[in-house]
Design a protein around this motif. Structure first.
Motif, PDB file in Angstrom:
ATOM      1  N   PRO A 128     -23.425  44.724 -90.587  1.00  0.00           N
ATOM      2  CA  PRO A 128     -21.891  45.860 -90.247  1.00  0.00           C
ATOM      3  C   PRO A 128     -21.551  46.607 -91.175  1.00  0.00           C
ATOM      4  N   ASP A 129     -21.517  48.394 -91.235  1.00  0.00           N
ATOM      5  CA  ASP A 129     -20.486  48.165 -92.020  1.00  0.00           C
ATOM      6  C   ASP A 129     -19.158  47.903 -91.859  1.00  0.00           C
ATOM      7  N   SER A 130     -18.892  47.819 -90.854  1.00  0.00           N
ATOM      8  CA  SER A 130     -17.636  46.680 -90.184  1.00  0.00           C
ATOM      9  C   SER A 130     -17.159  45.547 -91.362  1.00  0.00           C
ATOM     10  N   GLY A 131     -18.241  44.823 -90.691  1.00  0.00           N
ATOM     11  CA  GLY A 131     -18.339  43.804 -91.654  1.00  0.00           C
ATOM     12  C   GLY A 131     -17.827  43.618 -93.414  1.00  0.00           C
ATOM     13  N   PHE A 132     -18.066  44.504 -93.926  1.00  0.00           N
ATOM     14  CA  PHE A 132     -17.852  44.287 -95.235  1.00  0.00           C
ATOM     15  C   PHE A 132     -16.057  44.458 -95.500  1.00  0.00           C
ATOM     16  N   GLU A 133     -15.464  45.655 -94.522  1.00  0.00           N
ATOM     17  CA  GLU A 133     -13.911  45.020 -94.345  1.00  0.00           C
ATOM     18  C   GLU A 133     -13.823  44.430 -94.192  1.00  0.00           C
ATOM     19  N   GLN A 134     -14.092  43.667 -93.264  1.00  0.00           N
ATOM     20  CA  GLN A 134     -13.580  43.676 -91.989  1.00  0.00           C
ATOM     21  C   GLN A 134     -13.660  41.636 -92.692  1.00  0.00           C
ATOM     22  N   ALA A 135     -14.439  41.434 -93.076  1.00  0.00           N
ATOM     23  CA  ALA A 135     -14.596  39.964 -93.729  1.00  0.00           C
ATOM     24  C   ALA A 135     -15.414  39.533 -94.963  1.00  0.00           C
ATOM     25  N   PHE A 136     -16.798  40.859 -95.216  1.00  0.00           N
ATOM     26  CA  PHE A 136     -17.588  39.951 -96.083  1.00  0.00           C
ATOM     27  C   PHE A 136     -16.247  40.386 -98.244  1.00  0.00           C
ATOM     28  N   ALA A 137     -15.032  41.110 -97.854  1.00  0.00           N
ATOM     29  CA  ALA A 137     -14.571  41.303 -98.921  1.00  0.00           C
ATOM     30  C   ALA A 137     -13.254  42.206 -97.872  1.00  0.00           C
TER      31      ALA A 137
END
Length: 231
Positions: A128-137
């Motif tokens: 999910p888009d939010s996952g990139f800024e919250q967990a992926f990086a």
């Protein structure tokens, strides 16, 4: 005898990414005169991903250092070619024989900000888009986040459900960069895997994707591996 500059560095990207995730690392390694190849991993099944890595290795010459980020740690564990002199794991998964990738990924508790992941109707898992800024990086710039979202490639559920056959980390030198601020793969799990592999461990307060957010540290670990096996 092989020298430092004879080596080729093969970089394997993880899930939800492509070769562009290695751009900063590639630039710095090339600046130092090393040959670098980013292996395109289809993320369609573990067997197909391993075959893709073998095809890339077959196109190279001389000694190799094979580097994997996240999911690709499992993939580089299939690199048993005698020219592969060392494996480098960057916040990466390293399942043992008989284990699945999912088993080690979910070995310890998930971070509160880790994304909820589930396959779509075709059996692919998207970030999910939010996952990139919250967990992926979470330490990445807005530009890096935007690019990561734009180029994301889903991973097939079956990729993480296949049992691993004899991994090559059992008989090759291994380096492991542990990311203490990782919200995707629990740092506790990373410590467990690195210890099990008897890896040379380097620990940094970085997020899940230091190839974006701390490329200098990733480069340092790769160069340490090169220098450790080529004299």
């Amino acid at each position: 005898m092989s020298t430092y500059k004879d080596a080729t560095i093969v970089l394997a990207h993880g899930a939800w990414a492509d070769g562009s995730s290695w751009a900063l690392v590639i630039h710095e390694l090339q600046r130092r005169g090393l040959n670098v190849v980013a292996a395109p991993i289809p993320l369609t099944s573990f067997g197909e991903d391993a075959a893709a890595l073998r095809r890339i290795i077959a196109r190279t010459q001389g000694p190799l250092i094979v580097v994997g980020h996240a999911y690709a740690g499992a993939v580089i564990g299939t690199a048993d070619d005698e020219r592969v002199k060392a494996l480098v794991y960057i916040a990466a998964l390293a399942p043992d024989e008989g284990e699945t990738i999912a088993e080690v990924f979910y070995r310890d508790e998930t971070h509160p900000k880790a994304p909820q992941l589930a396959p779509d109707a075709d059996g692919f898992i998207w970030m999910p888009d939010s996952g990139f800024e919250q967990a992926f990086a979470q330490n990445a710039t807005q530009e890096q986040i935007a690019l990561s979202k734009a180029v994301q490639r889903p991973i097939a559920l079956k990729s993480i459900q296949e049992k691993i056959v004899h991994p090559s980390w059992k008989n090759k030198p291994v380096w492991y960069l542990i990311a203490e601020e990782d919200r995707m793969i629990n740092p506790k799990t990373q410590h467990f895997m690195a210890e099990r592999m008897k890896a040379t461990v380097r620990i940094f307060n970085v997020d899940h994707t230091p190839l974006l957010t701390a490329p200098d540290k990733v480069v340092d670990v790769i160069l340490e591996a090169v220098q450790g096996v080529l004299h």
